[in-house]
Every structure is written in C-alpha cells, then in structure tokens.
Design an enzyme around this catalytic site. Sequence first.
Site, PDB file in Angstrom:
ATOM      1  N   HIS A 202       0.830  -1.213   0.000  1.00  0.00           N
ATOM      2  CA  HIS A 202       0.000   0.000   0.000  1.00  0.00           C
ATOM      3  C   HIS A 202       0.864   1.263   0.000  1.00  0.00           C
ATOM      4  O   HIS A 202       0.433   2.307   0.483  1.00  0.00           O
ATOM      5  CB  HIS A 202      -0.963   0.036   1.193  1.00  0.00           C
ATOM      6  CG  HIS A 202      -1.685  -1.254   1.417  1.00  0.00           C
ATOM      7  ND1 HIS A 202      -2.917  -1.539   0.867  1.00  0.00           N
ATOM      8  CD2 HIS A 202      -1.320  -2.381   2.101  1.00  0.00           C
ATOM      9  CE1 HIS A 202      -3.298  -2.756   1.226  1.00  0.00           C
ATOM     10  NE2 HIS A 202      -2.336  -3.305   1.969  1.00  0.00           N
ATOM     11  N   SER A 323      14.895  21.942 -15.798  1.00  0.00           N
ATOM     12  CA  SER A 323      13.708  22.753 -16.053  1.00  0.00           C
ATOM     13  C   SER A 323      14.163  24.068 -16.651  1.00  0.00           C
ATOM     14  O   SER A 323      15.215  24.592 -16.294  1.00  0.00           O
ATOM     15  CB  SER A 323      12.988  22.998 -14.732  1.00  0.00           C
ATOM     16  OG  SER A 323      12.172  24.142 -14.833  1.00  0.00           O
ATOM     17  N   LYS A 329      16.084  21.893 -10.629  1.00  0.00           N
ATOM     18  CA  LYS A 329      15.423  20.644 -11.003  1.00  0.00           C
ATOM     19  C   LYS A 329      16.305  19.672 -11.776  1.00  0.00           C
ATOM     20  O   LYS A 329      17.097  20.062 -12.626  1.00  0.00           O
ATOM     21  CB  LYS A 329      14.194  20.959 -11.867  1.00  0.00           C
ATOM     22  CG  LYS A 329      13.119  21.684 -11.113  1.00  0.00           C
ATOM     23  CD  LYS A 329      12.236  20.734 -10.351  1.00  0.00           C
ATOM     24  CE  LYS A 329      11.225  20.195 -11.310  1.00  0.00           C
ATOM     25  NZ  LYS A 329      10.028  19.721 -10.672  1.00  0.00           N
ATOM     26  N   GLU A 336       9.859   8.713 -16.955  1.00  0.00           N
ATOM     27  CA  GLU A 336       8.512   9.267 -17.154  1.00  0.00           C
ATOM     28  C   GLU A 336       8.005   8.970 -18.559  1.00  0.00           C
ATOM     29  O   GLU A 336       6.844   8.604 -18.767  1.00  0.00           O
ATOM     30  CB  GLU A 336       8.517  10.778 -16.932  1.00  0.00           C
ATOM     31  CG  GLU A 336       8.645  11.184 -15.478  1.00  0.00           C
ATOM     32  CD  GLU A 336       8.762  12.696 -15.345  1.00  0.00           C
ATOM     33  OE1 GLU A 336       7.752  13.341 -15.075  1.00  0.00           O
ATOM     34  OE2 GLU A 336       9.873  13.230 -15.528  1.00  0.00           O
TER      35      GLU A 336
END
Length: 506
Positions: A202, A323, A329, A336
Amino acid sequence: MNANSSNNSNPEQNNNPRASDSSTDVSTTNSPSHDRSAPTTTSSGQGQQMWGGRFSEATDSFVAAFTASVGFDQRFARHDIQGSIAHATMLKECDILEADDVATIIDGLHQVLREIEAGEFNWSIALEDVHMNVESRLTDIVGAVGKKLHTGRSRNDQVATDIRLWLREETDNIIALLVRLQSGLLDLAEQHTDTIMPGFTHLQTAQPVSFGHHVMAWFEMLYRDTERLVDARRRINQMPLGSAALAGTTFPIDRTITAELLGFEGICQNSLDAVSDRDFAIEFTSAASILMMHLSRMSEEIILWMSAQFNFVQIPDRFCTGSSIMPQKKNPDVPELVRGKAARVFGQLMTLLSLMKSQPLAYNKDNQEDKEPLFDCVDTLTGSLLAFADMLPNITPNKENMRAATMKGYATATDLADYLVRNGVAFRDAHEVVGNAVALGIKEGVDLSDLSLAQLQQFSDAIGDDVFEYLTLEGSLAARDHLGGTAPNQVKQAVSRGRTRLEIFA
Ligand code: ARG
C-alpha cells in the site's frame, strides 16, 4: 477529408498516377496529402498498374494514394526480396521456371536491394506497395523475365511472409536487449544483497528488504517477459508462403524448400488461415504490452525514489533533463516517458485486436492497417529497452536514506510478532501485543528497538532480553532465509541461479 488540401506541392496529387511519372518519390511520405481539387480520373494511360488488365477506367488519384501502403511497407524491402529469392529458387528446383531465368531474376533482385540500400530507389505510390515496387523495378532491370517471378504466388502470402520475417528479426533484437538489461540487473543486485530499504505494501513501510531483492523482483518480471517473447517467436516463425491468394496454387510447388531457405521452423498448414490471420502480431503486441506495463511500474518506482521526499536513488544525469525555469530541477524524463509510452503500446494492441475481430476469411484489405501499429509497437518497445538497458543497471541507491526510511515505519513489527509466536504466544495474540508496543513507540516518537526491555515486557512476559537481535534491520532480513526470501544469502543464490537461467536466451 484533409485540412491540408491547399498544399499542392506533390505533383502526384494533381495527376492521375497512371498518367504521371510512376517513379514519384514517396520515401518520406507516410500519409499522402488527399487533394480533393485534383482531377479524379483520366481517360488515358490505362494499364500501367500491374493489375490493370480488367479495368475500364483509371484509379482515382485520391484512391490510389489512399490505398497505397508503400509509404510505410517499404520497411519490408529486404525481407520482401529475401522471400522472392527463396520463392524463385523453389520454382527452379520444382522445374516450374528455367534455371537461367531464375538466375537472372535473382541477380536482378540483388541489384534492386543494392539500389534500395543505397537510397537510390524511386518508390512509387502508383505501384501501391513494396511488393509491386520491387517487382516492377526488377522487370525494368532484367526485362520481361522479371514478370515470371510472381508465378504461383500472391501478394497475400507474400505480405504475410514479409511481416513474419521482419517481426522475427525484431523479436530477436528485443530479446537480446532484454537479456542485456537483465544481466545488468543481476550485477546490480549482486552488489546490494545487504543494502537495506523499506519494503512496501500500500506504499506504506511494511518490512525491511534487501535492495538487491527488489532488483531481483524486476529481473523476474523481465524474465517472464522474455519467455513470453521466445514463445511467441515460435508462432511468428511459421511460413505462409505457398498459400498464394487464399487457396494454394495449381503449380507443383514444394513449400519445404522455401521454408528451409527462409529459416522458418514450420509451415502454415491452411492456406486460408495463413493469408488472413495476424494473431502472431497480436500475440507479440500482447507480450510487448505486458513488458511495457512492467517497464512502466519500474519507471514509477524510479520516479518516486528520485523525489526529495524519498531520496532513495540517483540515476545518471544523461537520463534526466532540467527545467527551463527552476534551476534546481533534475527531472527523471526517461522513466517518465517510458511510463507514458506504455499507454501507446496498449493502444496498438487494441488497434490490432479491433482490426482483426470482424474479418471473414480470408485476406481483406483491412489487414494493410496491421503494419503501422506493429511498427510503432516495435519501435516504442525497442527504444524503451535501449534506454532501460543502460539506465536501470546504473542507478545508485542512497544507502543511508534508505536505511533511515526503514527505521521510520516500524518495519520490524512482524519480526516481534514472529518472536512471540516462537515463545509460545498464538499469532493473533502476538499481533495485538505488537500493536500496543507500536502505539507506545509512536507516542514516544521512537522505533521498537529503542524501547527498553521493561517497556516491552509490560505488553507480554514472553519477551526476553534476546528480543533486540530480532528487532534490528539486519536480523529481520537475515531471518527470511528460504527460497524466494530477502535474506542476503538467499539473494546471492537467486542472482547466481539468475545467471544460469539467463543463459538459455543468449
Ligand atoms: N499492401 C497489402 C497489405 O499490406 C499487400 C497485400 C495486398 N493484397 C491484395 N490482394 N490487395 O496487406
């Protein structure tokens, strides 16, 4: 029909294909522009199409462009020529064509292949597909004898053969990439059999596991994916050639000769089935979808683990981007994107299933739509695996953060319960005792192993001073010492078995 109808830059859009130069280059044109203002028919120039004999008017130029597949099926050129050479050789062996004619045809086919590989071939939409482009050029080169090549064959068995030859090769390439990735994972797991991280259920801290054990879970997923592809390959590698249009041919062909020349391990046993079904491609795409689902799950873990909140792993900078606005970043773009690309492969599986479901036997033009989804599936999968084979084995765990995270979530609570059971407490009662101890730990803001013996003993007199060795992370890991468990010694053995198991694919 096409928003682009004002774009008339392609001369073929304004001319009937029969009347136009049949060598119009479409090598970069995947979806020809559909110009509705172009003349739709012509009264002259009939007969240029290979099947034009029974037709009384020329093909609508839009229809010619709409029905053509050469913009994409030229990708089969090498396999198409390989199939033609085998077919011609068989026709000679079976005394259906003269040896001299076949020698001329084969020389000509080699020249066509050279032209294609050198980028000197003029692909023509008017010639519809890769098969007729190759055959037409062959006849240009060798003369009328080239027209004998299609004896006892149809484009229906030809295209089914091409797809299988091509997909067999791509499947081998994909299996090789999978083996490379898995072998990298074995090395990574071996270095980290005793690196401790929280195991989750979980997405809540559950029990301590070895990072190597987690990596070996990825290995197992990919191993089954490899098995699925190896199995699918057996059904890809069956030969439709010889089925001709749908019913076989009146010529005394010998399909075992072509099958052997082309390296097929079996021959499709029914001509109607052989020219029509694309289940082998659907099966490949299903296996590819499951594999992409796995890559997507791994991506998701890497993405989570790279966040500042987890801070479990680093991936090499070459798989990340920055970024344009936030200087701090480092984004995990590659995982992704792979997670996103899984969706695309699932979509291609649905396309192929939907394409097939309503087709009566035997070949239908619908099947021309099998190619682009299959190409896209293969390209997406190959790209994702290329990235993963380099990226995944090169992730670096942040051992201290992983350990600290494991300490936070009462990950050894089950170990305390198991300890009580061994000292005679029933498991359900032990569960209750440990629940109370965890509640105290939460109240005090400390781990179970930081509670004093007296504090622990207030919940059960079955707790002795040996309890602390079971509450350490190392003790917890080492105790799960059976096949499939996370004990470092078991992970070591799993890695070594993995090396042997991988050998059958190499
Ligand atoms: N381009 C066609 C395909 O991809 C080749 C087979 C055409 N056969 C036919 N009878 N029109 O399926």
